[in-house]
Design an enzyme around this catalytic site. Structure first.
Site, short mmCIF file in Angstrom:
data_model
loop_
_atom_site.label_atom_id
_atom_site.label_comp_id
_atom_site.label_asym_id
_atom_site.label_seq_id
_atom_site.Cartn_x
_atom_site.Cartn_y
_atom_site.Cartn_z
N GLN B 259 56.69 48.32 22.24
CA GLN B 259 57.49 48.51 21.03
C GLN B 259 58.62 49.50 21.28
O GLN B 259 59.75 49.28 20.88
CB GLN B 259 56.64 49.03 19.86
CG GLN B 259 55.65 48.04 19.34
CD GLN B 259 56.28 46.69 19.05
OE1 GLN B 259 57.20 46.61 18.27
NE2 GLN B 259 55.80 45.65 19.70
N HIS B 262 62.07 48.45 22.48
CA HIS B 262 62.96 47.66 21.61
C HIS B 262 64.16 48.47 21.16
O HIS B 262 65.26 47.95 21.02
CB HIS B 262 62.21 47.20 20.35
CG HIS B 262 61.55 45.87 20.49
ND1 HIS B 262 62.27 44.73 20.69
CD2 HIS B 262 60.25 45.49 20.45
CE1 HIS B 262 61.43 43.68 20.76
NE2 HIS B 262 60.20 44.13 20.63
N GLU B 327 53.34 47.51 11.08
CA GLU B 327 53.82 46.15 11.35
C GLU B 327 52.85 45.44 12.31
O GLU B 327 52.39 44.35 12.03
CB GLU B 327 55.23 46.24 11.95
CG GLU B 327 55.85 44.89 12.26
CD GLU B 327 57.13 45.01 13.08
OE1 GLU B 327 57.40 46.10 13.63
OE2 GLU B 327 57.85 43.99 13.20
N HIS B 328 52.59 46.09 13.45
CA HIS B 328 51.65 45.55 14.46
C HIS B 328 50.48 46.51 14.59
O HIS B 328 50.69 47.71 14.75
CB HIS B 328 52.32 45.45 15.84
CG HIS B 328 53.56 44.63 15.87
ND1 HIS B 328 54.82 45.19 15.85
CD2 HIS B 328 53.74 43.29 15.92
CE1 HIS B 328 55.73 44.22 15.90
NE2 HIS B 328 55.12 43.06 15.93
N ASP B 361 54.37 38.34 20.18
CA ASP B 361 55.83 38.22 20.15
C ASP B 361 56.29 36.85 20.63
O ASP B 361 57.39 36.41 20.29
CB ASP B 361 56.47 39.29 21.06
CG ASP B 361 56.47 40.64 20.40
OD1 ASP B 361 56.44 40.70 19.16
OD2 ASP B 361 56.50 41.66 21.13
N HIS B 420 60.75 28.73 -31.35
CA HIS B 420 59.61 28.46 -30.48
C HIS B 420 58.46 27.87 -31.29
O HIS B 420 57.87 26.86 -30.94
CB HIS B 420 59.11 29.75 -29.82
CG HIS B 420 59.95 30.23 -28.68
ND1 HIS B 420 61.25 30.67 -28.84
CD2 HIS B 420 59.68 30.36 -27.35
CE1 HIS B 420 61.72 31.05 -27.65
NE2 HIS B 420 60.79 30.87 -26.74
#
Lengths: 433, 433
Positions: B259, B262, B327-328, B361, B420
């Site tokens: 990670q 990145h 996230e992961h 991934d 209505h």
């Protein structure tokens, strides 16, 4: 008078595009004010919320009186007449039964490589529901937002409802009670949204905020999006009725007016295969507009945004409907199921002449929070899915890593992400040692 | 060095809150520039897109050369080596197989009152996928966005990919070909998002836009939201590894670095029950950082945002993980399934030591577009559901209207929505005539 269009006219495409493109909402730009309110609530918590409530709602709160206690609720709902109590319960039961079918399933399977894959759904831990005060304080909207959250399994559901001068609609509290809401706060506006998103000394923060509101509430929801989840920002309501000539013009007129009476910016459209029927409906509307309580609002909406469109056949009606992507679509034709099959974009469809849209607003079962302004092209109404989220699951065995790991190594290398590849390589290497 | 925390420390809660609250992303405010670009593309269409592409990408296009023709694609992908071709195909096949299981079911039933209720799912008519150019031009992301759209049944799927100086990654085009993408345009930035949302002479508008991008692309997606649907605005990537002492420190170090490499703003966290193991992993990271190609990026991420947290037991690990909502999430423990049952908020979970996150991934099957920045508390990764929408269906009989209509009349009256109520009353009255 609304506009009358006919697809056989040369000018039709131009006129129809103008109708589609009409800007019905002119929201005031309150973003700057809202940013200040949110910052103030983040900084000062309860103190800011109490000050703002005193200023905007003429109501002096303390942290202790910020929420309705169960005893408050008991007392306030005690006077609700039995007929309204029963109607609300019937609506709640039907909405719950419908939404219980929306609960998504967890899945898990093992594939040929030996990898176990799947996903799991879990509810958000806490949700906040904004309920408007005053005229637009609809108990039905409490049911439509709160019940899906509770069906999803949300353990903590808080409501904020402004009570200007201390006045609250007892039916809103009863709807909250019936829906199983856990906390009810007497606050509103951007300060309520900020309190739900960031928390205060008294109000714990939530993870998701839903519910309708004015321009301040909408701007606040946009601003806190990301910190928490939000539902859609709803625009003015819309209905499209597709009707053949074999209908009672007064029924269709009332269906059109039941959207128009919501808001001067609402839009009511009729598409018909029978031009004479279209004129008869327009006449029936004028007649009803003489006596309706909300004739000023409904009349303005019909005059400014209403339209009667005559088409050659129902295929043409379906094609136009799909370009409109209406929030509510009534199919008052001999074979509504056949026509329904041709509809690709709509928030909710009401089939046949015994299904006025108002049924869907209250007791049908489906949700009445629906995509407006053509967003049914890409979004759905509120549902249980708005209160759950999916976690994907993967479990490799050493065999499955051997089978598919080398492809990951190749792709990682092609994307110049060396550590990605090495995390696979290191494990595969251990197998050969 | 990353921070080392221990839950038994008095200062832990304060330190952990600081870690949770760390602002990792400082997006430049480009909203004003983006607003101008979008207005320009809306006004001048192709001419604006061509000018902006010349200016930003140093590439002169005409309406005719704005897209890659099938022959262009054939020529450019011809040189892709067989190993990469096979790896991409394996990934595509696995991603497709996983996502095919996500297709939601239509439902229809008749309830006790005689009302037929249900819903129907339909795909969006057209979707646009933004693919970044340059370094972050990942073919795997093309698969992850395009395949769910095609599985959903989206009939028209367009890609935009900037090609600065005319350079394109052949694997991006191959991934688009494998995924069944229908149109590929050589444009990028806010102008590409505007072209997809509003259309130009050459590019037909789409209904939904997904895919990652820089600050300009993110700001443009926020601005066109409402006109079209968008996916989430992704923040920097994150991983949390929960590991007991019975792991190879180097494997876990590589998972953390996969990670960190990145983005300098990425975050890699380790929670372990074994303090000595935590130190061993940190040492292994330092060792790997000596040689990794992307050591500058990975090192900055690890130094600024990395953390090693020692906990008393796995229950405590699960509780912290749920506050992080990563996230992961990797579960490298003896019984990952038992630990998994305790996790309530995470984008994707990788179970057991044979499942490095990098598998997810590329080739695992689940989507790699996942909620970041704690948004797994309320949102899910990309899926088939992002490319479909639900239309609710209601069909009353005269019997069912008789059964539930009176409750709708009562509620309409209580909400002062007269039309209505009358739309129901008029129909019920006809039954008594």
């Amino acid at each position: 008078m609304p506009v009358f269009l006919t697809t056989t006219d040369d000018a039709f495409e131009t006129q129809f595009k103008a109708l589609l493109g009409a800007k019905r909402e002119d929201s005031p730009d309150v973003d700057h004010i809202v940013a200040g309110i949110i910052a103030d609530v983040r900084d000062r918590g309860d103190a800011a919320v109490i000050e703002l409530t005193s200023k905007f709602d003429r109501l002096d709160l303390t942290p202790e009186t910020m929420s309705f206690s169960p005893e408050d609720v008991d007392r306030i709902i005690a006077d609700v007449p039995e007929a309204e109590r029963e109607a609300l319960q019937l609506a709640a039961d039907r909405i719950r039964a419908y939404h219980e079918r929306q609960l998504p399933q967890d899945e898990s399977w093992t594939d040929a490589s030996g990898a176990t894959l799947g996903w799991r759904w879990t509810p958000v831990s806490a949700a906040g529901l904004y309920v408007p005060g005053g005229l637009a304080s609809y108990p039905s909207s409490v049911l439509m937002n709160a019940i899906p959250a509770k069906v999803a399994g949300v353990p903590r559901l808080a409501i904020t409802v402004p009570t200007p001068g201390g006045v609250v609609n007892p039916l809103v509290l009863l709807a909250a009670r019936i829906s199983g809401v856990d906390e009810i706060y007497r606050i509103g506006g951007a300060q309520a949204v900020a309190a739900l998103a960031y928390g205060t000394g008294t109000i714990a923060p939530v993870d998701k905020i839903t519910g309708p509101g004015n321009a301040f509430v909408a701007a606040a929801k946009r601003r806190v999006f990301g910190k928490v989840g939000i539902d859609m920002i709803a625009g003015p309501s819309e209905i499209l009725v597709i009707a053949d000539g074999d209908n009672d013009p007064d029924w269709i007129a009332l269906d059109l007016m039941s959207q128009a009476e919501h808001d001067e910016s609402a839009q009511s459209l009729l598409i018909t295969t029978d031009a004479a029927f279209g004129r008869a409906v327009a006449e029936a509307v004028e007649k009803r507009l003489e006596t309706l309580d909300r004739r000023a609002i409904a009349g303005a909406s019909w005059r400014d945004y209403g339209a009667v469109i005559t088409v050659r056949d129902l295929d043409e009606a379906a094609a136009l409907s799909n370009r409109i992507a209406p929030e509510h679509l009534e199919l008052c034709v001999a074979d509504p199921d056949a026509l329904c099959d041709k509809i690709t974009h709509a928030g909710a469809i009401f089939l046949g002449k015994w299904t006025p849209e108002a049924i869907g607003d209250y007791v049908g079962g489906p949700n009445h929070v629906l995509p407006t302004a053509r967003s049914a092209r890409f979004s759905s109404g509120l549902s249980v899915m708005d209160f759950v989220k999916r976690t994907t699951l993967s479990k490799m065995t050493l065999q499955s890593l051997k089978a598919i790991g080398p492809a990951a190594e190749v792709l990682a290398q092609s994307e110049s992400l060396e550590a990605h590849g090495l995390s696979v390589t290191a494990r595969l290497k251990s197998l050969n040692e």
